[in-house]
Motif scaffolding. Sequence first.
Motif, PDB file in Angstrom:
ATOM      1  N   LEU A  14      11.239   5.057  10.676  1.00  0.00           N
ATOM      2  CA  LEU A  14       9.781   5.134  10.617  1.00  0.00           C
ATOM      3  C   LEU A  14       9.301   6.587  10.578  1.00  0.00           C
ATOM      4  N   ASP A  15       9.997   7.470  11.304  1.00  0.00           N
ATOM      5  CA  ASP A  15       9.646   8.896  11.248  1.00  0.00           C
ATOM      6  C   ASP A  15       9.760   9.440   9.825  1.00  0.00           C
ATOM      7  N   ALA A  16      10.830   9.075   9.153  1.00  0.00           N
ATOM      8  CA  ALA A  16      11.027   9.535   7.773  1.00  0.00           C
ATOM      9  C   ALA A  16       9.953   8.972   6.852  1.00  0.00           C
ATOM     10  N   LEU A  17       9.612   7.703   7.032  1.00  0.00           N
ATOM     11  CA  LEU A  17       8.555   7.093   6.226  1.00  0.00           C
ATOM     12  C   LEU A  17       7.214   7.767   6.480  1.00  0.00           C
ATOM     13  N   GLN A  18       6.957   8.107   7.746  1.00  0.00           N
ATOM     14  CA  GLN A  18       5.694   8.764   8.081  1.00  0.00           C
ATOM     15  C   GLN A  18       5.583  10.140   7.417  1.00  0.00           C
ATOM     16  N   ARG A  19       6.667  10.898   7.413  1.00  0.00           N
ATOM     17  CA  ARG A  19       6.639  12.233   6.786  1.00  0.00           C
ATOM     18  C   ARG A  19       6.282  12.126   5.310  1.00  0.00           C
ATOM     19  N   VAL A  20       6.938  11.217   4.621  1.00  0.00           N
ATOM     20  CA  VAL A  20       6.680  11.058   3.183  1.00  0.00           C
ATOM     21  C   VAL A  20       5.261  10.554   2.942  1.00  0.00           C
ATOM     22  N   GLN A  21       4.809   9.607   3.773  1.00  0.00           N
ATOM     23  CA  GLN A  21       3.473   9.044   3.573  1.00  0.00           C
ATOM     24  C   GLN A  21       2.390  10.077   3.827  1.00  0.00           C
ATOM     25  N   VAL A  51      -7.758  13.396   6.337  1.00  0.00           N
ATOM     26  CA  VAL A  51      -6.332  13.742   6.376  1.00  0.00           C
ATOM     27  C   VAL A  51      -5.977  14.401   7.702  1.00  0.00           C
ATOM     28  N   LYS A  52      -6.879  15.227   8.219  1.00  0.00           N
ATOM     29  CA  LYS A  52      -6.639  15.846   9.529  1.00  0.00           C
ATOM     30  C   LYS A  52      -6.511  14.774  10.612  1.00  0.00           C
ATOM     31  N   ASP A  53      -7.362  13.749  10.516  1.00  0.00           N
ATOM     32  CA  ASP A  53      -7.268  12.643  11.483  1.00  0.00           C
ATOM     33  C   ASP A  53      -5.975  11.851  11.295  1.00  0.00           C
ATOM     34  N   LEU A  54      -5.565  11.669  10.048  1.00  0.00           N
ATOM     35  CA  LEU A  54      -4.307  10.960   9.792  1.00  0.00           C
ATOM     36  C   LEU A  54      -3.118  11.743  10.355  1.00  0.00           C
ATOM     37  N   ARG A  55      -3.188  13.056  10.246  1.00  0.00           N
ATOM     38  CA  ARG A  55      -2.124  13.876  10.823  1.00  0.00           C
ATOM     39  C   ARG A  55      -2.108  13.742  12.340  1.00  0.00           C
ATOM     40  N   GLN A  56      -3.292  13.649  12.917  1.00  0.00           N
ATOM     41  CA  GLN A  56      -3.380  13.455  14.366  1.00  0.00           C
ATOM     42  C   GLN A  56      -2.804  12.096  14.763  1.00  0.00           C
ATOM     43  N   ILE A  57      -3.096  11.068  13.968  1.00  0.00           N
ATOM     44  CA  ILE A  57      -2.543   9.736  14.236  1.00  0.00           C
ATOM     45  C   ILE A  57      -1.019   9.782  14.228  1.00  0.00           C
ATOM     46  N   THR A  58      -0.459  10.457  13.224  1.00  0.00           N
ATOM     47  CA  THR A  58       0.997  10.561  13.130  1.00  0.00           C
ATOM     48  C   THR A  58       1.573  11.319  14.312  1.00  0.00           C
ATOM     49  N   ASP A  59       0.921  12.421  14.709  1.00  0.00           N
ATOM     50  CA  ASP A  59       1.409  13.215  15.842  1.00  0.00           C
ATOM     51  C   ASP A  59       1.340  12.420  17.142  1.00  0.00           C
ATOM     52  N   VAL A  60       0.260  11.678  17.328  1.00  0.00           N
ATOM     53  CA  VAL A  60       0.122  10.875  18.546  1.00  0.00           C
ATOM     54  C   VAL A  60       1.221   9.822  18.624  1.00  0.00           C
ATOM     55  N   ARG A  64       0.814  -1.219   0.000  1.00  0.00           N
ATOM     56  CA  ARG A  64       0.000   0.000   0.000  1.00  0.00           C
ATOM     57  C   ARG A  64       0.845   1.266   0.000  1.00  0.00           C
ATOM     58  N   THR A  65       2.125   1.093  -0.187  1.00  0.00           N
ATOM     59  CA  THR A  65       3.017   2.248  -0.246  1.00  0.00           C
ATOM     60  C   THR A  65       4.110   1.999  -1.267  1.00  0.00           C
ATOM     61  N   ASP A  66       4.564   3.074  -1.883  1.00  0.00           N
ATOM     62  CA  ASP A  66       5.659   2.968  -2.841  1.00  0.00           C
ATOM     63  C   ASP A  66       7.022   3.056  -2.168  1.00  0.00           C
ATOM     64  N   GLN A  67       7.050   3.290  -0.879  1.00  0.00           N
ATOM     65  CA  GLN A  67       8.309   3.428  -0.160  1.00  0.00           C
ATOM     66  C   GLN A  67       8.921   2.046   0.125  1.00  0.00           C
ATOM     67  N   ASP A  68      10.222   2.060   0.261  1.00  0.00           N
ATOM     68  CA  ASP A  68      10.963   0.827   0.527  1.00  0.00           C
ATOM     69  C   ASP A  68      10.924   0.526   2.030  1.00  0.00           C
ATOM     70  N   LEU A  69      10.234  -0.549   2.393  1.00  0.00           N
ATOM     71  CA  LEU A  69      10.134  -0.942   3.800  1.00  0.00           C
ATOM     72  C   LEU A  69      11.134  -2.028   4.162  1.00  0.00           C
ATOM     73  N   GLY A  70      11.883  -2.500   3.163  1.00  0.00           N
ATOM     74  CA  GLY A  70      12.808  -3.607   3.406  1.00  0.00           C
ATOM     75  C   GLY A  70      13.864  -3.273   4.432  1.00  0.00           C
ATOM     76  N   THR A  71      14.416  -2.058   4.369  1.00  0.00           N
ATOM     77  CA  THR A  71      15.496  -1.689   5.286  1.00  0.00           C
ATOM     78  C   THR A  71      15.007  -1.613   6.720  1.00  0.00           C
ATOM     79  N   VAL A  72      13.882  -0.903   6.916  1.00  0.00           N
ATOM     80  CA  VAL A  72      13.382  -0.765   8.286  1.00  0.00           C
ATOM     81  C   VAL A  72      12.928  -2.120   8.827  1.00  0.00           C
ATOM     82  N   LYS A  73      12.406  -2.974   7.973  1.00  0.00           N
ATOM     83  CA  LYS A  73      12.012  -4.319   8.428  1.00  0.00           C
ATOM     84  C   LYS A  73      13.245  -5.125   8.832  1.00  0.00           C
ATOM     85  N   GLY A  74      14.345  -4.969   8.081  1.00  0.00           N
ATOM     86  CA  GLY A  74      15.570  -5.665   8.430  1.00  0.00           C
ATOM     87  C   GLY A  74      16.128  -5.201   9.766  1.00  0.00           C
TER      88      GLY A  74
END
Length: 339
Positions: free
Chosen positions: A177-184, A264-273, A123-133
């Motif tokens: 994960l912080d970097a991934l969250q910003r981009v997402q 989107v406002k709720d998603l921003r709240q989720i990220t901030d929390v 569900r994302t175009d970002q590379d999750l392989g590194t953070v999963k490793g």
Amino acid sequence: MTAGHPASWRRYSLAAFWRRLLSPWRTRRLLEAHLIVLFVLAAVASTTLFLSCRQAQHGAEALASREAPAVQGLAATRLAALRADQEAQVLVRMNLLGVAGSDEPYESQLSAADQGLSRIADRTDQDLGTVKGVLDSYSDSLSRAASLRDEPLMQKHKLTEADSMLTRPTVGVVPRLDALQRVQMEHAEATATMGRWQHGGWWLAELALGAMALTLLSALFVLRDRCGRDWNPYLLAAFVLTVLLAVVPLTTTLSTGNDLKEAVKDLRQITDVSRNSGPRLAEAQQRVTETAEEVRRKTADSAWTDEVYQGTLVGGLMAIVLPVLGLGLRLDHDYWRRR
């Protein structure tokens, strides 16, 4: 008499003005001109309306099926990883790390973090392989620390190693994960926002539909004034359909846009929390779960854009056909057959 009926006088003045404006045209040429103009306006309006509705529909679907779950999944993964570390630290302080049955709390959180990354991988175009490793390495270090219960120094070393893998700037699990969250979040905001080209498409569609409505009224006036035809069912139906096409898709899109902005406002709240939870990670996880349900409700409310999109497609085709039938049949009956 005219002073006592200002509305009638205005109607008469408008009709007289329009009659004088169209007087240089022969009736046949006038009807043919209306037919061409209506066809062009209907084609432009239908095409731009179709493209604009499709873009709005795709945006709603992308936010509901891809962007929102990805943002929620990253937030849940971040909290689960931190919660696993918190649970492990509690066991360390109580000298229970490695005791049979005591490792379940942090292991369940690690499992939740790993599953969270797996669920959002498609569900994302970002590379999750590194953070999963790195997360797997962190989990492995904790497991080894638990197995070294009888060797305090080695256990402490492994715990320090695990903590570094979790929080080390730039390369740790949490910073990644912080970097991934910003981009997402940027992707989610871009998906829910109507761009300049989309605004332009809606303006063009509404202007074309407005011009089409005026042209239909003009065609009805010509048929009544010059041909003695008070009613043309095709043109009347086309006029009603034009008004509906000008109102319903735009109203739906504006309503959907408001729902997406709230989501989107709720998603921003989720990220901030997830970033500012402090030590109250369990409460933060609960808040993220509740807000995620709210996001799902709001994005589900916008799912009816699919029905409006299909209706717009059918209505756009009818808006092209009806004026052609209305004027084409009249021209064929009164003029073209006489050639």
